[in-house]
Design a protein around this motif. Structure first.
Motif, short mmCIF file in Angstrom:
data_model
loop_
_atom_site.label_atom_id
_atom_site.label_comp_id
_atom_site.label_asym_id
_atom_site.label_seq_id
_atom_site.Cartn_x
_atom_site.Cartn_y
_atom_site.Cartn_z
N ALA A 55 0.83 -1.21 0.00
CA ALA A 55 0.00 0.00 0.00
C ALA A 55 0.85 1.26 0.00
N ILE A 56 1.99 1.21 -0.67
CA ILE A 56 2.94 2.33 -0.62
C ILE A 56 2.39 3.59 -1.28
N LEU A 57 1.58 3.45 -2.32
CA LEU A 57 1.05 4.62 -3.01
C LEU A 57 -0.34 5.02 -2.52
N GLN A 58 -0.82 4.35 -1.52
CA GLN A 58 -2.18 4.54 -1.05
C GLN A 58 -2.53 6.00 -0.77
N ASP A 59 -1.65 6.72 -0.13
CA ASP A 59 -1.94 8.10 0.25
C ASP A 59 -1.28 9.13 -0.68
N CYS A 60 -0.73 8.67 -1.79
CA CYS A 60 -0.09 9.59 -2.74
C CYS A 60 -1.12 10.14 -3.72
N LEU A 61 -0.82 11.31 -4.23
CA LEU A 61 -1.63 11.92 -5.28
C LEU A 61 -0.81 11.93 -6.56
N CYS A 101 3.88 12.72 -2.50
CA CYS A 101 3.95 11.82 -1.35
C CYS A 101 3.44 12.54 -0.10
N PRO A 102 2.81 11.82 0.82
CA PRO A 102 2.29 12.47 2.03
C PRO A 102 3.38 12.93 2.99
N ASN A 103 4.57 12.31 2.89
CA ASN A 103 5.67 12.70 3.77
C ASN A 103 7.00 12.23 3.18
N GLU A 104 8.08 12.64 3.81
CA GLU A 104 9.42 12.32 3.32
C GLU A 104 9.72 10.82 3.40
N VAL A 105 9.15 10.14 4.39
CA VAL A 105 9.40 8.70 4.53
C VAL A 105 8.88 7.95 3.30
N VAL A 106 7.69 8.28 2.85
CA VAL A 106 7.12 7.63 1.67
C VAL A 106 7.95 7.98 0.43
N ILE A 124 5.38 9.94 -21.50
CA ILE A 124 5.97 10.36 -20.22
C ILE A 124 7.48 10.13 -20.29
N ARG A 125 8.24 11.20 -20.15
CA ARG A 125 9.70 11.12 -20.23
C ARG A 125 10.37 11.20 -18.86
N TRP A 126 9.68 11.73 -17.88
CA TRP A 126 10.24 11.92 -16.54
C TRP A 126 9.18 11.58 -15.50
N PHE A 127 9.62 11.36 -14.28
CA PHE A 127 8.70 11.30 -13.14
C PHE A 127 9.34 12.05 -11.99
N SER A 128 8.49 12.62 -11.15
CA SER A 128 8.96 13.38 -9.99
C SER A 128 8.34 12.81 -8.74
N LEU A 146 6.35 22.97 -2.77
CA LEU A 146 6.46 21.64 -3.35
C LEU A 146 7.92 21.35 -3.65
N ASN A 147 8.47 20.36 -2.97
CA ASN A 147 9.87 19.96 -3.14
C ASN A 147 9.88 18.65 -3.92
N CYS A 148 10.42 18.70 -5.16
CA CYS A 148 10.38 17.53 -6.04
C CYS A 148 11.78 17.08 -6.44
N HIS A 149 11.93 15.78 -6.56
CA HIS A 149 13.11 15.16 -7.15
C HIS A 149 12.65 14.58 -8.47
#
Length: 123
Positions: A46-52, A69-74, A96-100, A109-112
């Motif tokens: 259920a790792i993506l359960q709370d992600c948007l 992600c809901p938090n840094e741990v996820v 889709i060429r990239w994902f963040s 919003l802090n994205c990698h």
């Protein structure tokens, strides 16, 4: 009385189309594609359960899948699964060429951002 092991007694008058009503990707809406990605990726945990999720499309026809992600741990857990993310992106989208992997920190919003090879993009 019907014999449960004698199938000729039962009415199995089904068409092939009744069993598998799977919509082709080309006919799916963006929301259906995102649900498909989440279902493929999230089947084991259920790792993506709370992600948007959202797709940012660019004028050149390419795009970025953003996962909030809901938090840094996820986000850290997902960053260890970059190969699985890219494999599932490949099965769902060709543009889709990239994902963040993003997290909301201090109202920002802090994205990698990663390539489809899982390499971190540095701007």
């Amino acid at each position: 009385m019907n014999d449960p092991y004698h199938f000729e007694d039962d009415d199995f008058d089904f068409e092939d189309k009744d069993f598998l009503k799977i919509k082709p990707i080309s006919q799916m809406s963006e929301g259906e594609e995102l649900q498909r990605f989440k279902r493929f990726f999230d089947s084991s945990r259920a790792i993506l359960q709370d992600c948007l999720f959202r797709i940012v499309n660019y004028d050149d026809g390419t795009g970025t899948l953003e996962i909030l992600c809901p938090n840094e741990v996820v986000r850290q857990r997902l960053s260890k699964k970059k190969r699985k993310i890219t494999n599932n992106i490949n099965t769902c989208w060709s543009h889709i060429r990239w994902f963040s992997l993003c997290v909301q920190q201090d109202n920002e919003l802090n994205c990698h951002k990663f390539t489809r090879n899982g390499d971190l993009v540095t701007s």
